[in-house]
Each structure stands twice: as structure tokens, then as C-alpha cells.
Design an enzyme around this catalytic site. Sequence first.
Site, PDB file in Angstrom:
ATOM      1  N   LYS A   9       0.963  -1.221  -0.136  1.00 53.36           N
ATOM      2  CA  LYS A   9       0.456  -0.001   0.413  1.00 53.36           C
ATOM      3  C   LYS A   9       1.044   1.056   0.051  1.00 53.36           C
ATOM      4  CE  LYS A   9      -4.012   1.443   2.551  1.00 53.36           C
ATOM      5  NZ  LYS A   9      -4.857   1.199   0.871  1.00 53.36           N
TER       6      LYS A   9
HETATM    7  N1  PPE Z   1      -7.928  -1.796  -2.494  1.00 50.97           N
HETATM    8  C1  PPE Z   1      -6.967  -0.168  -2.601  1.00 50.97           C
HETATM    9  C2  PPE Z   1      -6.564   0.420  -3.581  1.00 50.97           C
HETATM   10  C3  PPE Z   1      -7.667   0.106  -1.150  1.00 50.97           C
HETATM   11  O1  PPE Z   1      -6.729   1.566  -1.646  1.00 50.97           O
HETATM   12  C4  PPE Z   1      -7.930  -0.334  -0.376  1.00 50.97           C
HETATM   13  C5  PPE Z   1      -8.184   0.623   0.726  1.00 50.97           C
HETATM   14  C6  PPE Z   1      -8.562  -1.338  -0.090  1.00 50.97           C
HETATM   15  C7  PPE Z   1      -8.334  -2.105  -1.150  1.00 50.97           C
HETATM   16  C8  PPE Z   1      -9.080  -2.136   1.020  1.00 50.97           C
HETATM   17  O2  PPE Z   1      -8.048  -2.720   1.634  1.00 50.97           O
HETATM   18  P1  PPE Z   1      -8.558  -2.606   3.531  1.00 50.97           P
HETATM   19  O3  PPE Z   1      -8.908  -0.921   3.798  1.00 50.97           O
HETATM   20  O4  PPE Z   1      -7.206  -2.877   3.756  1.00 50.97           O
HETATM   21  O5  PPE Z   1      -9.813  -3.485   2.875  1.00 50.97           O
HETATM   22  N2  PPE Z   1      -8.541   1.911   0.901  1.00 50.97           N
HETATM   23  C9  PPE Z   1      -8.483   2.896   1.990  1.00 50.97           C
HETATM   24  C10 PPE Z   1      -8.477   4.713   0.757  1.00 50.97           C
HETATM   25  C11 PPE Z   1      -7.686   5.178   0.220  1.00 50.97           C
HETATM   26  C12 PPE Z   1      -8.049   6.618   0.691  1.00 50.97           C
HETATM   27  O6  PPE Z   1      -7.420   7.163   0.941  1.00 50.97           O
HETATM   28  O7  PPE Z   1      -8.538   6.895  -0.827  1.00 50.97           O
HETATM   29  C13 PPE Z   1      -9.299   2.386   3.054  1.00 50.97           C
HETATM   30  O8  PPE Z   1     -10.290   2.284   2.577  1.00 50.97           O
HETATM   31  O9  PPE Z   1      -7.892   3.475   4.340  1.00 50.97           O
END
Ligand code: PPE
Length: 303
Positions: free
Chosen positions: A156
Site C-alpha cells: 500500500k
Molecule cells: N484496494 C485499494 C486500492 C485500497 O486503497 C484499499 C483501501 C483497499 C483495496 C481495501 O483495503 P482494506 O482497507 O485493507 O480493506 N483504501 C483506503 C482508502 C484510500 C484513500 O485514502 O482514499 C481505505 O479504505 O482506508
Amino acid sequence: MKKAKYIWMDGKLVGWDEAKVHVLTHALHYGSSVFEGIRCYETSRGPAIFRLRDHMERLERSAKIYLMELPYTVDELCQAVVETVRANGLKECYIRPIAFRGSGEMGLQALNPVQVAIAVWPWGPYLGEEGQKKGIRVRISSYVRPPPYSLPMNAKAGGHYLSSILAKMEALRSGYDEAILLDHRGFISEGSGENIFIVRKGILFTPPPWASILPGITRDTIMVLARDLGFKVYEEDITRGMLYEAEEAFLTGTAAEVTPIREVDGITIGEGKPGPVTLKLQAEYKATVRGEKPEYEGWLTYL
Ligand code: PPE
């Protein structure tokens, strides 16, 4: 955005407006940062942070890939998050830890010391209250997720979001709520900031790690919750056509939580409203993060 009082920066709490960096910060020029998004929810036992350690371990893995030496251990970072949320006195908030290559030398190869900051602020559903209730309209982006031979998309990292930004802006400017990106092979990858699930004949499918996804912690949570509810869940390649004909589809992410998709490229998904499996998982997720499910207590860090 709503400002909070303090930001944790390089080991101590400073005022929100004092959390500054030098203009020659490496990450500002080259995107050399790694970050997390975490949520803290109100529960009957006070505020609790959801899957804190899992997020911090992913931060550490993201940093490892970019050879960034974190000046703190995972335990210290978890402690710093708790301290930051406590100091700001928020019952519910979004938490943004970021580690980035600081200033010193210029040039791609510069191994400047890594700085770490943790900010928190109140943040509602990523795709809107209404979107989360009624479902959103998405389009397949003309931008493709960077292939695994170009960027390690399981990290990330700040720089990885440039392609997501283009996809998101394109989606909004063409009248949609969110973009779905394909991978380099033409299979469904994920949203600009969320993972995706579809439902076919009552079975859940989500793209596998090799589809250039960021393996989301919410994605993992949903897989666990769904299986515990008796659903079958498969990590499998999904074609664009499979998405169009899905009975249900939804996005998952820390910020987006569980957001139903009601339309893709002008094609109605299911009945054009959140389906029963989506609603069930949405409710289960909500109950879990709010500490109403004793079996998943281990995922919560109470303040
Ligand atoms: N894919 C991407 C590209 C991504 O950025 C996130 C989180 C996810 C999948 C889901 O990951 P998780 O949160 O671990 O389930 N995206 C973040 C927001 C990005 C932003 O600042 O805009 C988040 O959900 O915190």
C-alpha cells in the site's frame, strides 16, 4: 476535512497544524511512502480500533518491499495509534498512519531516513451514506491496474495511487460514483480504493492476489464472516461479463466498509438495489466492528 487536535509525528504528539515536512521530502517527489487506513468504532465498551495489528503488519510489509527501514516496531506503532486516538478524544475516527522517505539527499536511490506520522479524523462512509444504503453506480475504467511486473501492488504505497486517482477522476467526470479497474490480463481487479466481490448462485467470488489487487483487510474480514455464515467464497479470476451478470456485487474497504454496487457501465446488477447476501454481510460487518460479536472480539483493540 474535520481537523482533530493532535497528530503523532516521529515519536511525539504535535498540534494538527504543526505536523509539517520539508519541501524536499523524497516521498513528495517520488511517491515513496507507505500508509494504512484503519477505523476506530464506538462500542458498548468504549471506542475500539478494528484489526489494528493486521494493518500495522501490512504497513511493515509494504515498507519492506520499498527497503524502507521503519524506526519503530509494530508494537510501538500500535501503541502510538492508541495514544493518538486517545489524545484526540474521538469516539469514532479514521486513522491514517504513513511512513515516508524524508529529506536529505535527492535522487531516486536516496536512502533518506524514514519518517512516520499518524493522523486521525472523523470520516463518514467513503462512498457516501446514501451509496452505502442504496448502492453505487460504477464504470470499468479505461485505466488498468499496474501489472505485477511493473509495481508490487500488494504494497500500500503512495505512488501506486496515481493510477487510482486517474481512474477515480475519470469515473466521477463521466457521471459514475466509482471506477473498477481491470488487471493487465483483462480480468476484474478492484475499485480505486476498495476490493470487489460478486455473488453468483449464492456463492461469493473475489479476485485473487495475482489480479494486481491490494489484499484488503476488509476483504479478509468479509471472507471469514461469509464462510462462518455458511457461504462458499472463492478467490477466482472474474471477467467483465461475469460482473455484468452477477446477482449481486459489492465493494469492501476500511473507508468504504461494505458498499453495494447497483449498476456497472449502465447495466443493472440484480434488481438494482442491495441484494440479500450483501445486506447480510453488511450487517454482520457492522456488528463485528462495533463489538457485538463475541467470536470476533480478538479483532478489536479497546482504548
Ligand atoms: N484496494 C485499494 C486500492 C485500497 O486503497 C484499499 C483501501 C483497499 C483495496 C481495501 O483495503 P482494506 O482497507 O485493507 O480493506 N483504501 C483506503 C482508502 C484510500 C484513500 O485514502 O482514499 C481505505 O479504505 O482506508
